[in-house]
Design a protein around this motif. Structure first.
Motif, PDB file in Angstrom:
ATOM      1  N   LYS A  22      15.708 -16.570   5.953  1.00  0.00           N
ATOM      2  CA  LYS A  22      15.430 -17.505   7.052  1.00  0.00           C
ATOM      3  C   LYS A  22      15.880 -18.912   6.704  1.00  0.00           C
ATOM      4  CE  LYS A  22      11.387 -14.917   8.457  1.00  0.00           C
ATOM      5  NZ  LYS A  22       9.952 -14.907   8.583  1.00  0.00           N
ATOM      6  N   GLU A  25      11.439  -8.670  13.164  1.00  0.00           N
ATOM      7  CA  GLU A  25      10.661  -8.712  11.919  1.00  0.00           C
ATOM      8  C   GLU A  25       9.330  -7.991  12.084  1.00  0.00           C
ATOM      9  OE1 GLU A  25      10.170 -12.598  10.287  1.00  0.00           O
ATOM     10  OE2 GLU A  25       9.975 -11.778   8.258  1.00  0.00           O
ATOM     11  N   ASN A  26       8.709  -8.183  13.247  1.00  0.00           N
ATOM     12  CA  ASN A  26       7.440  -7.507  13.516  1.00  0.00           C
ATOM     13  C   ASN A  26       7.569  -6.689  14.792  1.00  0.00           C
ATOM     14  OD1 ASN A  26       5.850  -8.857  11.360  1.00  0.00           O
ATOM     15  ND2 ASN A  26       6.423 -10.686  12.555  1.00  0.00           N
ATOM     16  N   VAL A  65      15.567 -16.348  11.546  1.00  0.00           N
ATOM     17  CA  VAL A  65      16.268 -15.338  10.747  1.00  0.00           C
ATOM     18  C   VAL A  65      17.763 -15.639  10.779  1.00  0.00           C
ATOM     19  CG1 VAL A  65      16.790 -12.876  10.530  1.00  0.00           C
ATOM     20  CG2 VAL A  65      14.516 -13.626  11.311  1.00  0.00           C
ATOM     21  N   VAL A 111      14.723 -10.354   4.482  1.00  0.00           N
ATOM     22  CA  VAL A 111      15.034 -11.170   5.654  1.00  0.00           C
ATOM     23  C   VAL A 111      15.210 -12.605   5.177  1.00  0.00           C
ATOM     24  CG1 VAL A 111      14.209 -11.914   7.915  1.00  0.00           C
ATOM     25  CG2 VAL A 111      13.556  -9.656   7.028  1.00  0.00           C
ATOM     26  N   PHE A 122      14.199  -3.093  11.220  1.00  0.00           N
ATOM     27  CA  PHE A 122      13.091  -3.983  10.836  1.00  0.00           C
ATOM     28  C   PHE A 122      12.851  -3.754   9.350  1.00  0.00           C
ATOM     29  CE2 PHE A 122      11.228  -0.203  12.881  1.00  0.00           C
ATOM     30  CZ  PHE A 122      10.325   0.267  11.925  1.00  0.00           C
ATOM     31  N   PRO A 123      12.142  -4.638   8.708  1.00  0.00           N
ATOM     32  CA  PRO A 123      11.996  -4.523   7.255  1.00  0.00           C
ATOM     33  C   PRO A 123      11.470  -3.144   6.858  1.00  0.00           C
ATOM     34  CG  PRO A 123      11.193  -6.650   7.982  1.00  0.00           C
ATOM     35  CD  PRO A 123      11.490  -5.857   9.222  1.00  0.00           C
TER      36      PRO A 123
END
Ligand code: ATP
Ligand code: MG
Length: 552
Positions: free
Chosen positions: A424, A394-395, A430, A422, A404-405
């Protein structure tokens, strides 16, 4: 005539000279395991050496079970040893059991007694050890050393007839109690053991000792070159003494070489048996074991093991071989032969939100780009797929090129996808990604509109086959595995990791021992023990890359 002249080593040179000089007319070697455990990779070194040496000079090799010790030997081991030698690709000329020579060995011992070269001793094992002397001091002669021939013949026969208890008497060779070579200080050549033997049953209660039996076995079989490991170097004078004084017609020559030692590996049957008995492993064929059967179950091929044994070579210098060298040879063997498929070890679901619901298309995937003969397979693609958890962050840090986003990646053999959402669970983990795909970017259509840096492997969620993955690390932590350290303290608690994921549906009919390369994860073999009709289990044979390079 000489085959494979490039296979040079010092033993081969001795053999070649013996044939050229006429000292020998032919080469006969033997592989002589004691059936008290399963064979390991060290035995493979000896097998390859003995069989190939004879074969290179059109000679012969016997498989001989050195079954002179009734207490530790079992049929199970005999069976597994035969299977392993065959599997490695070797055919023995004759299959022999040392126990079938017991009568002849007995006669030769009687001959020694008659020549005044052997005597029955009443000293206990402890007393014999205590009177053996040291390297600096000569040993003490036993008070029974000068028994006359008649008395010795009588006592030896009564030993055979079972008149004495274990340890009450032994037969010793009468050589030299002050010899600088401790092995020559009247070695014990027969002992009393009231135990059933796997071949001879209760026929015998006296059994010959290794140093007496082995040279006789070699001579009886007309072995020309008797190859053994370095610890027998100091026994060679005794070996020659036995052959000579027992008046054997054939005179085998003992030649020693350094045994194979490997990093992070215990290599003695006694220790391997401890691992089995203590249930540290699930049997002699556990894929973490350095046994031939363990390596086979893990996924090693005979060719990889033979090539390894040739590469490590034969010398008299003790050394420790890096276990990654063995791994090098299985990679080399499977690189072209194993089909490459996509498997997901730790799945993360991806929903491709703009892909039509209910639609499935079949995509082309080549089975091995390095070997076009393996052809192309069709793999299904649809709205839901699995990717590897580690292929999403995600980061992400800089230079992370996977998903990743907001980022776009290529799906191997399929399309580009871009991550939009994403999903969760309550704890913030996730559980699902929502992506869109671009129909223009289909693999194989020559799309050049834009480039992406990451390529991910995947499986189609609907059709994927559930699978168990068994990943291995060395069983022994210590690099050098010193002989006297207690190796049970060195067991790696994380030597096995079991994961549950998916393989492509076209692998659902895979059979035990089928081998695959899984993209990014390495080479895998279908496990023969844990695979069921519902679920395949795969052993990781080896990862794809290692830092190890052969010095060539
Ligand atoms: P272990 O200590 O594992 O029990 P061993 O030498 O007692 O081994 P045997 O069954 O007597 O086992 O060995 C059969 C043959 O294999 C012998 O000729 C022996 O020298 C050889 N051998 C055993 N271990 C190795 C090794 N690590 N490297 C090379 N040869 C070996
Ligand atoms: Mg042994």
């Amino acid at each position: 005539m000489e085959n494979n002249p490039t296979n040079s080593n010092f033993i081969r040179n001795i053999v070649k000279k013996d044939l050229e000089s006429g000292k020998r007319k032919e080469v006969i070697t033997r592989f002589p395991p004691e059936p008290n455990g399963y064979l390991h990779i060290g035995h493979a070194k000896s097998i390859v050496l003995n069989f190939e040496l004879a074969d290179d000079f059109n000679g012969r090799t016997n498989l001989r079970f050195d079954d002179t010790n009734p207490s530790k030997e079992e049929e199970e081991f005999v069976k597994s040893i035969k299977e392993d030698v065959k599997w490695l690709g070797f055919e023995w000329e004759n299959l022999f059991f040392a126990s079938s020579y017991f009568e002849e060995m007995y006669d030769r011992a009687v001959l020694l007694i008659k020549k005044g070269l052997a005597y029955v001793d009443d000293l206990s094992a402890d007393e014999i050890r205590e009177t053996r002397g040291t390297l600096k001091e000569p040993g003490k002669e036993s008070p029974y050393r000068n028994r006359n021939v008649e008395e010795n013949l009588d006592l030896f026969e009564r030993m055979r007839n079972g008149e004495f208890k274990d340890g009450e008497k032994v037969l010793r060779a009468k050589i030299d109690m002050s010899s600088p070579n401790m092995n020559m200080r009247d070695p014990v050549i027969y002992r009393i053991v009231h135990l059933s033997h796997h071949n001879t049953g209760d026929k015998w209660c006296i059994y010959p000792m290794y140093d007496f039996a082995h040279p006789l076995e070699d001579a009886i079989e007309n072995i020309t070159h008797s190859i053994c490991t370095m610890e027998f170097e100091d026994h060679r004078p005794l070996y020659n003494w036995v052959v000579r004084e027992c008046e054997m017609e054939s005179t085998p020559q003992q030649i020693e070489f350094a045994r194979l030692n490997m990093t992070n590996t215990v290599m003695s049957k006694r220790k391997l048996k401890q691992l089995v008995d203590a249930e540290v492993v699930d049997g002699w064929d556990d894929p973490r074991m350095p046994t031939i059967s363990g390596l086979r179950r893990k996924g090693y091929t005979p060719a990889a093991i033979r090539n390894f044994c040739r590469e490590i070579g034969v010398s008299k210098n003790q050394s420790v071989v890096d276990e990654r060298m063995l791994e090098h040879f299985i990679r080399q063997d499977l690189k072209e032969d194993a089909p490459r498929t996509m498997s997901i070890l730790k799945p993360l679901k991806v929903v491709i939100t703009n892909y039509p619901e209910g639609q499935v298309e079949m995509l082309d995937a080549d089975n091995n780009p390095e070997n076009p003969e393996l052809g192309v397979r069709k793999i299904p693609f649809s709205r839901e797929i699995y990717i590897e958890q580690e292929d999403f962050m995600e980061n992400p840090p800089k230079k992370y090129f996977r998903l990743f986003p907001g980022n776009e990646v290529r799906l191997k053999h399929a399309y580009f996808i871009k991550c939009n959402d994403v999903i969760k669970d309550e704890d913030g983990n996730v559980v699902e990604l929502h992506c869109t795909y671009d129909p223009e970017t289909k693999s194989g259509t020559g799309f050049t509109g834009r480039k992406v840096k990451g390529t991910l492997h995947w499986v189609n969620a609907d059709t994927a086959t559930a699978a168990e993955f068994r990943l291995y690390e060395p069983l022994i932590l210590d690099e050098d595995t010193e002989e006297d350290k207690d190796f049970l303290d060195q067991i790696n608690p994380d030597s096995l990791e079991v994961l549950n994921g998916f393989v492509e549906d076209n692998m659902k009919d895979a059979k035990p021992y089928d081998k695959f390369q899984f993209y990014r994860h390495g080479y895998f073999n279908v496990d023969s023990k844990y695979s069921t009709n519902d679920k395949l289990a795969f052993n990781r044979i080896v990862s794809l890359k290692s830092s190890f390079r052969l010095n060539k």
